[in-house]
Scaffold this motif. Structure first.
Motif, PDB file in Angstrom:
ATOM      1  N   ALA A   1       0.933  -1.227  -0.034  1.00 62.16           N
ATOM      2  CA  ALA A   1      -0.115   0.055   0.019  1.00 62.16           C
ATOM      3  C   ALA A   1       0.713   1.345  -0.004  1.00 62.16           C
ATOM      4  O   ALA A   1       0.620   2.233  -0.704  1.00 62.16           O
ATOM      5  N   TYR A   2       1.796   1.313   0.959  1.00 64.21           N
ATOM      6  CA  TYR A   2       2.904   2.417   0.873  1.00 64.21           C
ATOM      7  C   TYR A   2       4.130   2.508   0.405  1.00 64.21           C
ATOM      8  O   TYR A   2       4.990   3.497   0.735  1.00 64.21           O
TER       9      TYR A   2
ATOM     10  N   GLU B   1      -6.708 -13.029  -2.259  1.00 66.39           N
ATOM     11  CA  GLU B   1      -7.730 -13.113  -1.279  1.00 66.39           C
ATOM     12  C   GLU B   1      -8.015 -11.961  -0.517  1.00 66.39           C
ATOM     13  O   GLU B   1      -8.982 -11.641   0.088  1.00 66.39           O
ATOM     14  N   ASP B   2      -7.072 -11.025  -0.218  1.00 69.12           N
ATOM     15  CA  ASP B   2      -7.074 -10.005   0.649  1.00 69.12           C
ATOM     16  C   ASP B   2      -6.717  -8.475   0.318  1.00 69.12           C
ATOM     17  O   ASP B   2      -7.152  -7.566   0.838  1.00 69.12           O
ATOM     18  N   GLY B   3      -6.373  -8.412  -1.217  1.00 66.46           N
ATOM     19  CA  GLY B   3      -6.312  -7.148  -1.712  1.00 66.46           C
ATOM     20  C   GLY B   3      -7.221  -6.104  -1.985  1.00 66.46           C
ATOM     21  O   GLY B   3      -7.180  -4.901  -1.436  1.00 66.46           O
TER      22      GLY B   3
ATOM     23  N   ARG C   1      -4.130   1.148  -5.846  1.00 71.01           N
ATOM     24  CA  ARG C   1      -2.944   0.089  -5.449  1.00 71.01           C
ATOM     25  C   ARG C   1      -3.279  -1.302  -5.705  1.00 71.01           C
ATOM     26  O   ARG C   1      -2.678  -1.743  -6.175  1.00 71.01           O
ATOM     27  N   TYR C   2      -4.506  -1.743  -5.215  1.00 70.16           N
ATOM     28  CA  TYR C   2      -5.245  -3.099  -5.746  1.00 70.16           C
ATOM     29  C   TYR C   2      -4.852  -3.403  -7.101  1.00 70.16           C
ATOM     30  O   TYR C   2      -4.512  -4.275  -7.556  1.00 70.16           O
TER      31      TYR C   2
ATOM     32  N   CYS D   1      -2.864  -6.087  -9.167  1.00 65.65           N
ATOM     33  CA  CYS D   1      -3.416  -7.240 -10.073  1.00 65.65           C
ATOM     34  C   CYS D   1      -2.614  -7.022 -11.511  1.00 65.65           C
ATOM     35  O   CYS D   1      -2.295  -8.108 -11.972  1.00 65.65           O
ATOM     36  N   ILE D   2      -2.285  -5.843 -11.934  1.00 62.95           N
ATOM     37  CA  ILE D   2      -1.628  -5.904 -13.014  1.00 62.95           C
ATOM     38  C   ILE D   2      -0.224  -6.363 -13.109  1.00 62.95           C
ATOM     39  O   ILE D   2       0.202  -7.139 -13.984  1.00 62.95           O
ATOM     40  N   VAL D   3       0.519  -5.983 -12.087  1.00 61.95           N
ATOM     41  CA  VAL D   3       1.786  -6.352 -11.866  1.00 61.95           C
ATOM     42  C   VAL D   3       2.195  -7.833 -11.533  1.00 61.95           C
ATOM     43  O   VAL D   3       2.936  -8.559 -12.219  1.00 61.95           O
ATOM     44  N   LEU D   4       1.068  -8.444 -11.054  1.00 66.83           N
ATOM     45  CA  LEU D   4       1.139  -9.847 -10.427  1.00 66.83           C
ATOM     46  C   LEU D   4       0.056 -10.809 -11.637  1.00 66.83           C
ATOM     47  O   LEU D   4       0.074 -11.931 -11.274  1.00 66.83           O
TER      48      LEU D   4
END
Length: 94
Positions: A36-37, A61-63, A71-72, A76-79
């Motif tokens: 997040a930061y 699961e938690d993002g 950031r979520y 998602c794009i990066v991963l």
């Protein structure tokens, strides 16, 4: 690979005693705050320490629930994950 959370991330954990945080025992909290930061060095550390598969699992699961929306979607794009558009239904009736 360092077994300690980078000192530069200390401001992300103001409500905790930073020296007592264990990156393995408190993995979900550490991943949340750094994704997040965190800056590039802190994010590099979280990827090196936890690995891509654990981060993918955490974000899927938690993002959506724990990360800021922008950031979520970034993670998602990066991963290479498909972002959820709504939160999953809770098991608890409200």
């Amino acid at each position: 690979m360092q077994n300690v959370i980078p000192v530069s991330a200390k401001p992300f954990f103001q409500e905790y005693t930073f020296s007592k945080l264990d990156p393995r025992e408190h993995a979900s909290l550490v991943i949340e705050r750094i994704l997040a930061y965190g800056n590039r060095a802190e994010v590099r550390w979280v990827f090196d320490f936890y690995g891509v598969s654990q981060l993918q699992k955490w974000v899927s699961e938690d993002g959506l629930r724990l990360l800021p929306k922008r950031r979520y979607h970034l993670w998602c794009i990066v991963l290479d994950l498909t972002p959820e558009t709504t939160q999953k239904k809770s098991q608890w009736a409200h």
